[in-house]
Motif scaffolding. Structure first.
Motif, short mmCIF file in Angstrom:
data_model
loop_
_atom_site.label_atom_id
_atom_site.label_comp_id
_atom_site.label_asym_id
_atom_site.label_seq_id
_atom_site.Cartn_x
_atom_site.Cartn_y
_atom_site.Cartn_z
N LEU A 1 27.52 -7.73 -19.74
CA LEU A 1 27.10 -6.77 -20.77
C LEU A 1 26.51 -7.48 -21.99
CD1 LEU A 1 27.17 -3.69 -21.37
CD2 LEU A 1 29.28 -4.12 -22.65
N LEU A 2 25.31 -7.03 -22.38
CA LEU A 2 24.64 -7.59 -23.55
C LEU A 2 24.60 -6.61 -24.71
CD1 LEU A 2 21.57 -9.29 -21.78
CD2 LEU A 2 23.74 -10.35 -22.47
N PHE A 3 24.58 -5.32 -24.40
CA PHE A 3 24.50 -4.32 -25.46
C PHE A 3 25.23 -3.06 -25.03
CE2 PHE A 3 22.61 -0.51 -27.27
CZ PHE A 3 22.61 -0.80 -28.63
N ALA A 4 25.99 -2.50 -25.95
CA ALA A 4 26.64 -1.22 -25.71
C ALA A 4 26.66 -0.43 -27.01
CB ALA A 4 28.07 -1.41 -25.20
N ARG A 5 26.47 0.87 -26.89
CA ARG A 5 26.55 1.76 -28.05
C ARG A 5 27.37 2.98 -27.64
NH1 ARG A 5 23.07 2.92 -32.72
NH2 ARG A 5 23.56 5.02 -33.46
N VAL A 6 28.45 3.21 -28.35
CA VAL A 6 29.30 4.37 -28.11
C VAL A 6 29.23 5.25 -29.35
CG1 VAL A 6 31.57 5.18 -27.43
CG2 VAL A 6 30.81 2.90 -26.74
N GLU B 1 27.07 -6.19 -29.31
CA GLU B 1 25.92 -7.05 -29.00
C GLU B 1 26.43 -8.43 -28.65
OE1 GLU B 1 22.30 -5.60 -31.76
OE2 GLU B 1 24.10 -6.17 -32.88
N CYS B 2 25.91 -8.97 -27.57
CA CYS B 2 26.33 -10.29 -27.12
C CYS B 2 25.10 -11.20 -27.04
CB CYS B 2 27.00 -10.19 -25.76
SG CYS B 2 27.53 -11.78 -25.07
N HIS B 3 25.19 -12.36 -27.68
CA HIS B 3 24.07 -13.30 -27.68
C HIS B 3 24.58 -14.71 -27.98
CE1 HIS B 3 20.03 -14.86 -28.15
NE2 HIS B 3 20.34 -15.33 -29.36
N ALA B 4 24.09 -15.65 -27.22
CA ALA B 4 24.38 -17.07 -27.46
C ALA B 4 25.88 -17.34 -27.58
CB ALA B 4 23.64 -17.56 -28.70
N ARG C 1 38.47 -6.68 -28.83
CA ARG C 1 38.73 -8.12 -28.99
C ARG C 1 39.24 -8.72 -27.67
NH1 ARG C 1 39.63 -10.96 -33.60
NH2 ARG C 1 39.94 -9.01 -34.75
N HIS C 2 40.16 -8.01 -27.01
CA HIS C 2 40.71 -8.53 -25.76
C HIS C 2 39.62 -8.68 -24.70
CE1 HIS C 2 43.48 -9.18 -22.44
NE2 HIS C 2 42.88 -8.19 -21.78
N SER C 3 38.72 -7.69 -24.62
CA SER C 3 37.63 -7.78 -23.64
C SER C 3 36.73 -8.97 -23.89
CB SER C 3 36.81 -6.48 -23.66
OG SER C 3 37.56 -5.39 -23.18
N VAL C 4 36.48 -9.23 -25.17
CA VAL C 4 35.61 -10.36 -25.52
C VAL C 4 36.28 -11.68 -25.19
CG1 VAL C 4 34.56 -11.58 -27.46
CG2 VAL C 4 34.32 -9.10 -27.27
N THR C 5 37.55 -11.79 -25.50
CA THR C 5 38.25 -13.07 -25.25
C THR C 5 38.37 -13.35 -23.76
OG1 THR C 5 40.38 -11.90 -25.41
CG2 THR C 5 39.55 -12.98 -27.40
N THR C 6 38.46 -12.32 -22.93
CA THR C 6 38.50 -12.55 -21.48
C THR C 6 37.20 -13.16 -20.97
OG1 THR C 6 37.74 -10.29 -20.99
CG2 THR C 6 40.13 -10.67 -21.10
N LYS C 7 36.12 -12.99 -21.74
CA LYS C 7 34.84 -13.58 -21.37
C LYS C 7 34.60 -14.92 -22.07
CE LYS C 7 32.88 -8.90 -21.07
NZ LYS C 7 31.83 -7.98 -21.57
N GLU C 8 35.61 -15.37 -22.81
CA GLU C 8 35.53 -16.65 -23.53
C GLU C 8 34.36 -16.68 -24.50
OE1 GLU C 8 35.53 -19.72 -20.61
OE2 GLU C 8 37.62 -19.36 -20.03
N LEU C 9 34.21 -15.59 -25.26
CA LEU C 9 33.15 -15.48 -26.27
C LEU C 9 33.77 -15.49 -27.66
CD1 LEU C 9 31.10 -12.54 -24.68
CD2 LEU C 9 30.52 -14.97 -24.58
#
Length: 441
Positions: free
Chosen positions: A370-375, A393-396, A417-425
């Motif tokens: 996932l690179l972009f999401a809008r809810v 938004e996900c980049h670099a 936050r948990h979802s992001v950390t599972t992707k190591e971002l």
């Protein structure tokens, strides 16, 4: 005396700058005068201007009607011109009707006549397009934009932004094609399909899309979500047919038809129904998925709702995994208009929105690319519109969550936050609220 240099002798970069200036001036004149901009007159400057400047602009989107198909075939007979076309807007005009019928739906006989006109027009355009070769078109393929309406659908009253209003007849009269009797050749030149104007039932639109063998982008109106047997049947048939008839689609955009003029009973909460099971399954093959009130976000993301692990992930089903998804756009409204009331009070709407923002945050852990999401969630109370928006938004190697219209609670931020950390971002939160009186959710 030295000969005056030809404009064709100018460097390519200079010619491009001249072209850009002409386009800006033409567009500006059109905005100020209200006239339709025309660039065709510049084709007479020279053959190079015609082929290098004029034709790429005027052939980018071609508006075609059934009566002009012969001219269309002649104009785009050359592979060079076909390669310039990006969109074919096929406008099908239904019969006119008297003004006193503005507020009445079509009769059964009139509806059959409208379907007959549409099917005949579709057969004509498909026969014309079967002469095209995929190698002649743009590498991205062509978009087919089907517009269906009656010349009488535009009311003499003027709506917002000086646009014409659409009559009640135009809003409430729909078209439904029998897929079993629709005989169209298969085409491999279209990569996108959308339909506007009169509401074309989703199963009918899917029947047309099934003839487009290289279809990647599908933009359709999905019937209103209600307890009416007609709506439930259409929605289930559409969801069941996606895998078979739209197997090549990677970009799916679904939106509700024009605003309803009559109330409709609210749909039952059944996230395990055939419709939601099939929609979750099909969305997992998409790279981009966009929907509004035609799909209830609460029901769609039910496997990720807080509590009891979402009923053990909806009675034993495995949690969805969107391996291909890069873009997600979700829009739902509350207390706006039937059948999208969904709740009885603002407090209940806030509670629902809170659950959805948590659930979508959790779901993003199952969207590795996932690179972009809008809810976007909206509440209309006492004539005032409240909005609650999260943009991801996900980049670099970094994910940024932007929050608008509210102050997020710990459960909401924790889910994202948990979802992001599972992707190591890396993770960052940006609050984009204009005032200090925004509610906490």
């Amino acid at each position: 005396m030295a000969a005056v240099p030809s404009i064709d002798s100018l460097p390519y970069e200079v010619r491009q700058e001249i072209y850009s200036l002409i386009v800006r001036q033409t567009d500006s004149h059109a905005r100020n005068s209200g006239s339709v901009p025309t660039l065709a007159r510049y084709a007479t400057v020279s053959k190079r201007w015609q082929e290098e400047f004029v034709e790429p602009l005027i052939f980018k989107e071609l508006r075609v009607t059934p009566n002009r198909l012969q001219d269309f075939n002649h104009i785009v007979s050359s592979p060079r011109r076909r390669g310039l076309v990006q969109t074919i807007l096929f406008h099908v005009s239904l019969d006119r009707y008297e003004q006193y019928l503005d507020s009445e739906q079509e009769t059964s006989a009139e509806r059959r006549r409208s379907v007959e006109i549409l099917v005949t027009a579709l057969k004509d355009i498909f026969r014309a397009m079967i002469l095209w070769k995929k190698s002649e078109t743009s590498p991205r393929g062509l978009d087919l934009h089907l517009v269906i309406d009656s010349p009488s659908d535009s009311s003499t009253l003027v709506g917002g932004k000086r646009g014409l209003l659409v009559t009640a007849r135009g809003l409430t009269s729909y078209l439904k094609i029998d897929p079993d009797t629709l005989s169209l050749p298969y085409l491999d030149v279209f990569s996108g399909f959308r339909c506007t104007g009169r509401h074309l039932k989703p199963t009918s639109a899917l029947a047309i899309a099934s003839r487009l063998r290289t279809l990647e982008y599908l933009d359709l109106e999905l019937s209103h979500d209600s307890t009416r047997t007609r709506d439930i049947e259409q929605r289930n048939n559409f969801a069941n047919g996606l895998e078979e008839h739209a197997e090549t689609v990677r970009v799916l955009s679904l939106h509700r038809p024009s605003p309803m003029l009559t109330a409709s009973p609210s749909p039952p909460k059944q996230p395990w129904s055939d419709f939601y099971v099939k929609m979750r399954a099909f969305s997992q093959q998409c790279e981009s998925f966009d929907f509004d009130d035609c799909i209830d976000a609460m029901q769609f993301f039910a496997p990720f709702l807080p509590g009891h692990t979402a009923e053990r992930t909806l009675r034993g089903q495995e949690a969805p995994l969107w391996m291909r998804l890069k873009r997600l756009n979700v829009r739902n409204s509350y207390l706006v208009k039937a059948p999208y009331l969904r709740v009885a009070s603002r407090a209940e709407a806030l509670a629902s929105i809170h659950k959805i923002l948590v659930a979508v945050g959790r779901a993003t852990s199952r969207m590795p690319g996932l690179l972009f999401a809008r809810v976007s969630q909206y509440i209309l109370t006492d004539g005032e519109l409240e909005w609650f928006v999260i943009i991801y938004e996900c980049h670099a190697g970094k994910a940024v969550v932007r929050v608008r219209g509210f102050v997020p609670s710990k459960p909401i931020l924790g889910a994202w936050r948990h979802s992001v950390t599972t992707k190591e971002l890396e993770f960052d939160v940006v609050h984009e609220n204009d005032g200090a009186n925004v509610p906490e959710l």
